[in-house]
Design a protein around this motif. Structure first.
Motif, PDB file in Angstrom:
ATOM      1  N   TYR A 184       0.834  -1.207   0.000  1.00  0.00           N
ATOM      2  CA  TYR A 184       0.000   0.000   0.000  1.00  0.00           C
ATOM      3  C   TYR A 184       0.868   1.256   0.000  1.00  0.00           C
ATOM      4  CZ  TYR A 184      -3.233  -3.637   1.432  1.00  0.00           C
ATOM      5  OH  TYR A 184      -3.953  -4.802   1.491  1.00  0.00           O
ATOM      6  N   LEU A 185       1.963   1.208   0.745  1.00  0.00           N
ATOM      7  CA  LEU A 185       2.901   2.323   0.745  1.00  0.00           C
ATOM      8  C   LEU A 185       3.479   2.529  -0.652  1.00  0.00           C
ATOM      9  CD1 LEU A 185       4.665   4.451   2.173  1.00  0.00           C
ATOM     10  CD2 LEU A 185       6.265   2.604   2.743  1.00  0.00           C
ATOM     11  N   LEU A 186       3.842   1.446  -1.305  1.00  0.00           N
ATOM     12  CA  LEU A 186       4.416   1.535  -2.649  1.00  0.00           C
ATOM     13  C   LEU A 186       3.424   2.155  -3.630  1.00  0.00           C
ATOM     14  CD1 LEU A 186       6.667   0.926  -4.652  1.00  0.00           C
ATOM     15  CD2 LEU A 186       5.798  -1.426  -4.820  1.00  0.00           C
ATOM     16  N   SER A 187       2.177   1.763  -3.551  1.00  0.00           N
ATOM     17  CA  SER A 187       1.157   2.333  -4.439  1.00  0.00           C
ATOM     18  C   SER A 187       1.052   3.839  -4.275  1.00  0.00           C
ATOM     19  CB  SER A 187      -0.210   1.693  -4.157  1.00  0.00           C
ATOM     20  OG  SER A 187      -0.305   0.414  -4.723  1.00  0.00           O
ATOM     21  N   GLN A 188       0.984   4.300  -3.032  1.00  0.00           N
ATOM     22  CA  GLN A 188       0.807   5.735  -2.806  1.00  0.00           C
ATOM     23  C   GLN A 188       2.075   6.508  -3.154  1.00  0.00           C
ATOM     24  OE1 GLN A 188      -2.284   6.711  -2.418  1.00  0.00           O
ATOM     25  NE2 GLN A 188      -2.674   4.504  -2.460  1.00  0.00           N
ATOM     26  N   LEU A 189       3.240   5.893  -3.002  1.00  0.00           N
ATOM     27  CA  LEU A 189       4.465   6.549  -3.453  1.00  0.00           C
ATOM     28  C   LEU A 189       4.461   6.718  -4.966  1.00  0.00           C
ATOM     29  CD1 LEU A 189       7.210   4.876  -1.209  1.00  0.00           C
ATOM     30  CD2 LEU A 189       6.330   7.215  -1.067  1.00  0.00           C
ATOM     31  N   CYS A 190       3.917   5.734  -5.674  1.00  0.00           N
ATOM     32  CA  CYS A 190       3.795   5.858  -7.136  1.00  0.00           C
ATOM     33  C   CYS A 190       2.880   7.017  -7.509  1.00  0.00           C
ATOM     34  CB  CYS A 190       3.265   4.555  -7.733  1.00  0.00           C
ATOM     35  SG  CYS A 190       4.489   3.229  -7.830  1.00  0.00           S
ATOM     36  N   VAL A 191       1.766   7.169  -6.780  1.00  0.00           N
ATOM     37  CA  VAL A 191       0.849   8.277  -7.053  1.00  0.00           C
ATOM     38  C   VAL A 191       1.527   9.612  -6.733  1.00  0.00           C
ATOM     39  CG1 VAL A 191      -1.363   9.327  -6.437  1.00  0.00           C
ATOM     40  CG2 VAL A 191      -1.182   6.838  -6.650  1.00  0.00           C
ATOM     41  N   MET A 197      -8.862  -1.487 -17.821  1.00  0.00           N
ATOM     42  CA  MET A 197      -7.766  -1.109 -16.945  1.00  0.00           C
ATOM     43  C   MET A 197      -6.472  -0.801 -17.688  1.00  0.00           C
ATOM     44  SD  MET A 197      -8.701  -0.731 -13.901  1.00  0.00           S
ATOM     45  CE  MET A 197     -10.444  -0.629 -13.561  1.00  0.00           C
ATOM     46  N   TRP A 198      -6.426  -1.112 -18.981  1.00  0.00           N
ATOM     47  CA  TRP A 198      -5.246  -0.728 -19.757  1.00  0.00           C
ATOM     48  C   TRP A 198      -5.100   0.791 -19.805  1.00  0.00           C
ATOM     49  CZ3 TRP A 198      -5.532  -4.402 -24.663  1.00  0.00           C
ATOM     50  CH2 TRP A 198      -5.341  -5.723 -24.241  1.00  0.00           C
ATOM     51  N   GLY A 199      -6.195   1.497 -19.540  1.00  0.00           N
ATOM     52  CA  GLY A 199      -6.150   2.958 -19.583  1.00  0.00           C
ATOM     53  C   GLY A 199      -5.661   3.602 -18.301  1.00  0.00           C
ATOM     54  N   MET A 200      -5.407   2.812 -17.258  1.00  0.00           N
ATOM     55  CA  MET A 200      -5.072   3.401 -15.956  1.00  0.00           C
ATOM     56  C   MET A 200      -3.926   4.408 -15.986  1.00  0.00           C
ATOM     57  SD  MET A 200      -5.606   0.497 -12.990  1.00  0.00           S
ATOM     58  CE  MET A 200      -4.789   1.518 -11.776  1.00  0.00           C
ATOM     59  N   PRO A 201      -2.773   4.100 -16.606  1.00  0.00           N
ATOM     60  CA  PRO A 201      -1.653   5.044 -16.512  1.00  0.00           C
ATOM     61  C   PRO A 201      -1.695   6.162 -17.537  1.00  0.00           C
ATOM     62  CG  PRO A 201      -0.953   3.082 -17.689  1.00  0.00           C
ATOM     63  CD  PRO A 201      -2.382   2.849 -17.287  1.00  0.00           C
ATOM     64  N   MET A 202      -2.733   6.206 -18.381  1.00  0.00           N
ATOM     65  CA  MET A 202      -2.727   7.090 -19.538  1.00  0.00           C
ATOM     66  C   MET A 202      -3.130   8.531 -19.238  1.00  0.00           C
ATOM     67  SD  MET A 202      -4.457   4.524 -22.379  1.00  0.00           S
ATOM     68  CE  MET A 202      -4.911   5.910 -23.409  1.00  0.00           C
ATOM     69  N   TRP A 203      -3.601   8.807 -18.023  1.00  0.00           N
ATOM     70  CA  TRP A 203      -4.283  10.083 -17.800  1.00  0.00           C
ATOM     71  C   TRP A 203      -3.603  10.977 -16.782  1.00  0.00           C
ATOM     72  CZ3 TRP A 203      -6.831  10.124 -21.921  1.00  0.00           C
ATOM     73  CH2 TRP A 203      -7.446   8.967 -22.413  1.00  0.00           C
ATOM     74  N   ALA A 204      -2.287  10.849 -16.636  1.00  0.00           N
ATOM     75  CA  ALA A 204      -1.567  11.697 -15.682  1.00  0.00           C
ATOM     76  C   ALA A 204      -1.596  13.172 -16.082  1.00  0.00           C
ATOM     77  CB  ALA A 204      -0.119  11.227 -15.548  1.00  0.00           C
ATOM     78  N   LEU A 205      -1.843  13.462 -17.359  1.00  0.00           N
ATOM     79  CA  LEU A 205      -1.885  14.854 -17.825  1.00  0.00           C
ATOM     80  C   LEU A 205      -3.271  15.472 -17.712  1.00  0.00           C
ATOM     81  CD1 LEU A 205       0.305  14.630 -21.066  1.00  0.00           C
ATOM     82  CD2 LEU A 205       0.916  15.761 -18.927  1.00  0.00           C
ATOM     83  N   SER A 206      -4.272  14.684 -17.393  1.00  0.00           N
ATOM     84  CA  SER A 206      -5.650  15.192 -17.422  1.00  0.00           C
ATOM     85  C   SER A 206      -5.854  16.383 -16.494  1.00  0.00           C
ATOM     86  CB  SER A 206      -6.629  14.070 -17.064  1.00  0.00           C
ATOM     87  OG  SER A 206      -6.650  13.075 -18.062  1.00  0.00           O
ATOM     88  N   GLY A 207      -5.367  16.280 -15.252  1.00  0.00           N
ATOM     89  CA  GLY A 207      -5.552  17.364 -14.291  1.00  0.00           C
ATOM     90  C   GLY A 207      -4.833  18.633 -14.714  1.00  0.00           C
ATOM     91  N   LEU A 208      -3.617  18.497 -15.231  1.00  0.00           N
ATOM     92  CA  LEU A 208      -2.839  19.660 -15.655  1.00  0.00           C
ATOM     93  C   LEU A 208      -3.501  20.356 -16.841  1.00  0.00           C
ATOM     94  CD1 LEU A 208      -0.279  21.373 -15.408  1.00  0.00           C
ATOM     95  CD2 LEU A 208       0.879  19.722 -16.894  1.00  0.00           C
ATOM     96  N   LEU A 209      -3.963  19.583 -17.810  1.00  0.00           N
ATOM     97  CA  LEU A 209      -4.639  20.176 -18.967  1.00  0.00           C
ATOM     98  C   LEU A 209      -5.961  20.822 -18.561  1.00  0.00           C
ATOM     99  CD1 LEU A 209      -3.906  17.404 -21.624  1.00  0.00           C
ATOM    100  CD2 LEU A 209      -2.773  19.617 -21.365  1.00  0.00           C
ATOM    101  N   ASN A 244      -0.220  -3.010  -8.791  1.00  0.00           N
ATOM    102  CA  ASN A 244      -0.009  -3.955  -9.886  1.00  0.00           C
ATOM    103  C   ASN A 244       0.795  -3.258 -10.976  1.00  0.00           C
ATOM    104  OD1 ASN A 244      -1.904  -2.287 -11.202  1.00  0.00           O
ATOM    105  ND2 ASN A 244      -3.600  -3.649 -10.676  1.00  0.00           N
ATOM    106  N   HIS A 245       0.879  -3.872 -12.120  1.00  0.00           N
ATOM    107  CA  HIS A 245       1.707  -3.322 -13.192  1.00  0.00           C
ATOM    108  C   HIS A 245       1.129  -2.030 -13.753  1.00  0.00           C
ATOM    109  CE1 HIS A 245       3.025  -7.464 -12.805  1.00  0.00           C
ATOM    110  NE2 HIS A 245       4.137  -7.142 -13.421  1.00  0.00           N
ATOM    111  N   ASN A 246      -0.173  -1.820 -13.607  1.00  0.00           N
ATOM    112  CA  ASN A 246      -0.770  -0.559 -14.056  1.00  0.00           C
ATOM    113  C   ASN A 246      -0.391   0.585 -13.126  1.00  0.00           C
ATOM    114  OD1 ASN A 246      -2.166  -1.705 -16.298  1.00  0.00           O
ATOM    115  ND2 ASN A 246      -3.720  -2.495 -14.901  1.00  0.00           N
ATOM    116  N   VAL A 247      -0.474   0.344 -11.820  1.00  0.00           N
ATOM    117  CA  VAL A 247      -0.086   1.365 -10.844  1.00  0.00           C
ATOM    118  C   VAL A 247       1.408   1.665 -10.965  1.00  0.00           C
ATOM    119  CG1 VAL A 247       0.082   1.901  -8.386  1.00  0.00           C
ATOM    120  CG2 VAL A 247      -1.958   0.759  -9.269  1.00  0.00           C
ATOM    121  N   ALA A 248       2.206   0.634 -11.190  1.00  0.00           N
ATOM    122  CA  ALA A 248       3.647   0.840 -11.337  1.00  0.00           C
ATOM    123  C   ALA A 248       3.978   1.727 -12.524  1.00  0.00           C
ATOM    124  CB  ALA A 248       4.346  -0.513 -11.482  1.00  0.00           C
TER     125      ALA A 248
END
Length: 529
Positions: free
Chosen positions: A82-89, A316-328, A130-134
């Motif tokens: 759980y710590l690893l997941s939140q560090l990734c975020v 779930m393949w879309g999970m890592p694709m939206w890191a720019l959404s908030g900035l845009l 998982n690999h999506n969060v990573a």
């Protein structure tokens, strides 16, 4: 007479208060699940056990995510995943903030990075590492270093691009859906002068060098993860036929829109303070069009794959694709209203994250007691591990070397029992760390639930001699194996087979039936107790 705080000072204090609340949020999500859940999610248990084998690849995925997950579990125990997941975020937010500062203002960058949390994928699904969060920080880092490589053209930026690209491919192959649009961008006429220089080619070489050990593993292991990915895609379209199989992208697109609903609602409530589309186009700073391209191109690529080739897309393949959404999204806020809008968006984010935290606590901590049906995070993993160890130690003088059978049960037992290897049900090549000689020498413990025995396939056992004679029939008064049985005398390397069933209580005291787990122990004669 006391001084009146200036608006700027008040604004800073508001940001400080919000960031403190945000820190509390990340602490809760890093620690709390380990105390209110009785087991880890399936992907976490699987990844931990893969990582304990330190292979250059696994039958589903590349290795990097599992290596890191196992390391965190070894250091921090059940808090580790759980710590690893939140560090990734958190790392994702930091990288987006750094990127936003280079194109827009610091205020827009800060607000935009935090609005990333208004995309659902970065909140509840991040609970299950998982690999999506990573991939979260991998995609965000690639956005940043690609922008820097294009604008500064420093060798260090291109090298970093190669490193991140290689690590991304060692995390999950779907990062190719970002790397391909980047490569396409480089071959546009405007970028041709760059391709005449060595830096991009050095980046490509570094990327390939990092990926090379896994590529060799793929070549020597029948390209297993690609076969698995193809099978997962086929699952999406197996019920479709004809032209309908080419439209799985519609469901995928709908799922991505749903994941953006909290962000869209926040923008909708502040729509009067946003810049219009026409004005926005004329106010775009240098570099912003590149971000829009990187945000949209992976989605377009996936739609084309589905539409043209009939590739089944999983949501779930879309999970890592939206890191720019908030900035845009933050870039649409009119500068004149930015302070007021930021205040309202902070309040909306606070409400959203508080609601998500409450729902997480209720679902993980009390969901099984409310529904009287356990989720994956409500299984009695430690009780299962104790049963496995007690059973094995009752029968054998040798340590438990491997667990087999049901992947879920085996993973829970292994990660709580000093890491015996897990022999994965299916083709032997799915567990390259196992061999017939190893089974012959150490035996194994097979677990399954009623009705699942037909799904258990363990081909390595087929070539090993097994006797079904009970242990108690072959142990004399001194505790040694009796010579009264011809099967054992004639086959000193045979494995003695013992079977039984455990009854394990759920933590929900109102559960109508206990958890019943069938087991079969294959014990080397030299280890019989």
């Amino acid at each position: 007479m006391p001084s009146i705080p200036s608006p700027a000072h008040s604004h800073i204090k508001q940001w400080q208060s919000f960031l403190i609340l945000l820190g509390i949020y990340f602490i809760l999500w890093s620690i709390l699940p380990a105390f209110i859940a009785s087991s880890v999610p399936f992907d976490v248990s699987e990844g931990i056990n893969w990582g304990s084998e330190w292979q250059w690849g696994y039958y589903k995925h590349p290795p990097l995510s599992s290596w890191i997950l196992y390391s965190f579990y070894q250091i921090f125990g059940h808090i580790g995943p759980y710590l690893l997941s939140q560090l990734c975020v958190l790392l994702t937010l930091f990288l987006i903030y750094q990127l936003g500062k280079k194109i827009w203002s610091q205020k827009t960058a800060l607000l935009g990075s935090l609005l990333t949390l208004a995309v659902v994928y970065y909140v509840y699904p991040s609970l299950e590492f998982n690999h999506n969060v990573a991939q979260f920080p991998i995609w965000a880092g690639l956005y940043l270093v690609f922008y820097q490589a294009l604008t500064r053209n420093r060798l260090s930026d291109w090298l970093l691009l190669g490193v991140l690209g290689g690590l991304g491919m060692l995390t999950k192959y779907s990062v190719i859906f970002l790397l391909l649009p980047m490569a396409l961008y480089l071959v546009l006429p405007k970028q041709w002068p760059l391709l005449k220089q060595p830096q991009p080619w050095i980046a490509a070489f570094v990327m390939l060098a990092i990926f090379a050990p896994h590529l060799y593993w793929l070549m020597t292991h029948d390209w297993l993860p690609l076969t698995y990915a193809s099978g997962r895609s086929q699952e999406v379209i197996e019920t479709a036929n004809g032209i309908t199989r080419h439209f799985s992208w519609l469901g995928f697109l709908a799922a991505q829109i749903v994941a953006h609903i909290p962000l869209l609602l926040m923008l909708g409530f502040n729509r009067k303070r946003l810049i219009g589309i026409k004005d926005y186009k004329y106010s775009l700073p240098t570099g912003a069009p590149l971000l829009w391209y990187l945000w949209l191109a992976p989605l377009v690529l996936l739609v084309i794959l589905s539409l043209v080739f009939g590739v089944g897309l999983r949501d779930m393949w879309g999970m890592p694709m939206w890191a720019l959404s908030g900035l845009l999204a933050a870039s649409f806020i009119a500068p004149a209203t930015q302070v007021l809008t930021a205040t309202k968006l902070r309040k909306a984010l606070t409400i959203w994250l508080a609601l998500a935290t409450v729902l997480m606590v209720v679902y993980v901590g009390f969901g099984d007691k409310i529904r009287h049906k356990p989720s994956r995070m409500n299984w009695p993993e430690k009780a299962l591990a104790v049963k496995a160890q007690d059973t094995w130690q009752t029968l054998s003088n040798c340590p438990l070397d491997s667990v087999s059978g049901d992947r879920w049960l085996g993973a829970l037992v292994a990660m709580n029992s000093s890491f015996p290897s897990q022999m994965i049900s299916g083709p032997a090549r799915h567990s390259p760390w196992m061999s017939a000689d190893r089974l012959q020498k150490n035996g194994t413990l097979i677990l399954w639930q009623d009705g699942d025995e037909e799904d258990i396939v363990l081909p390595l056992l087929d070539d090993i001699t097994v006797t079904d004679i009970g242990v108690t029939d072959n142990i004399d008064a001194t505790g040694k194996v009796s010579n009264s049985n011809d099967d054992i005398k004639n086959n000193p390397m045979a494995l003695v087979k013992q079977q039984g069933q455990w009854q394990v209580d759920w933590r929900d005291i109102k559960a109508t039936e206990p958890l019943l787990v069938n087991w079969t122990a294959y014990i080397p004669i030299s280890c019989l107790k």
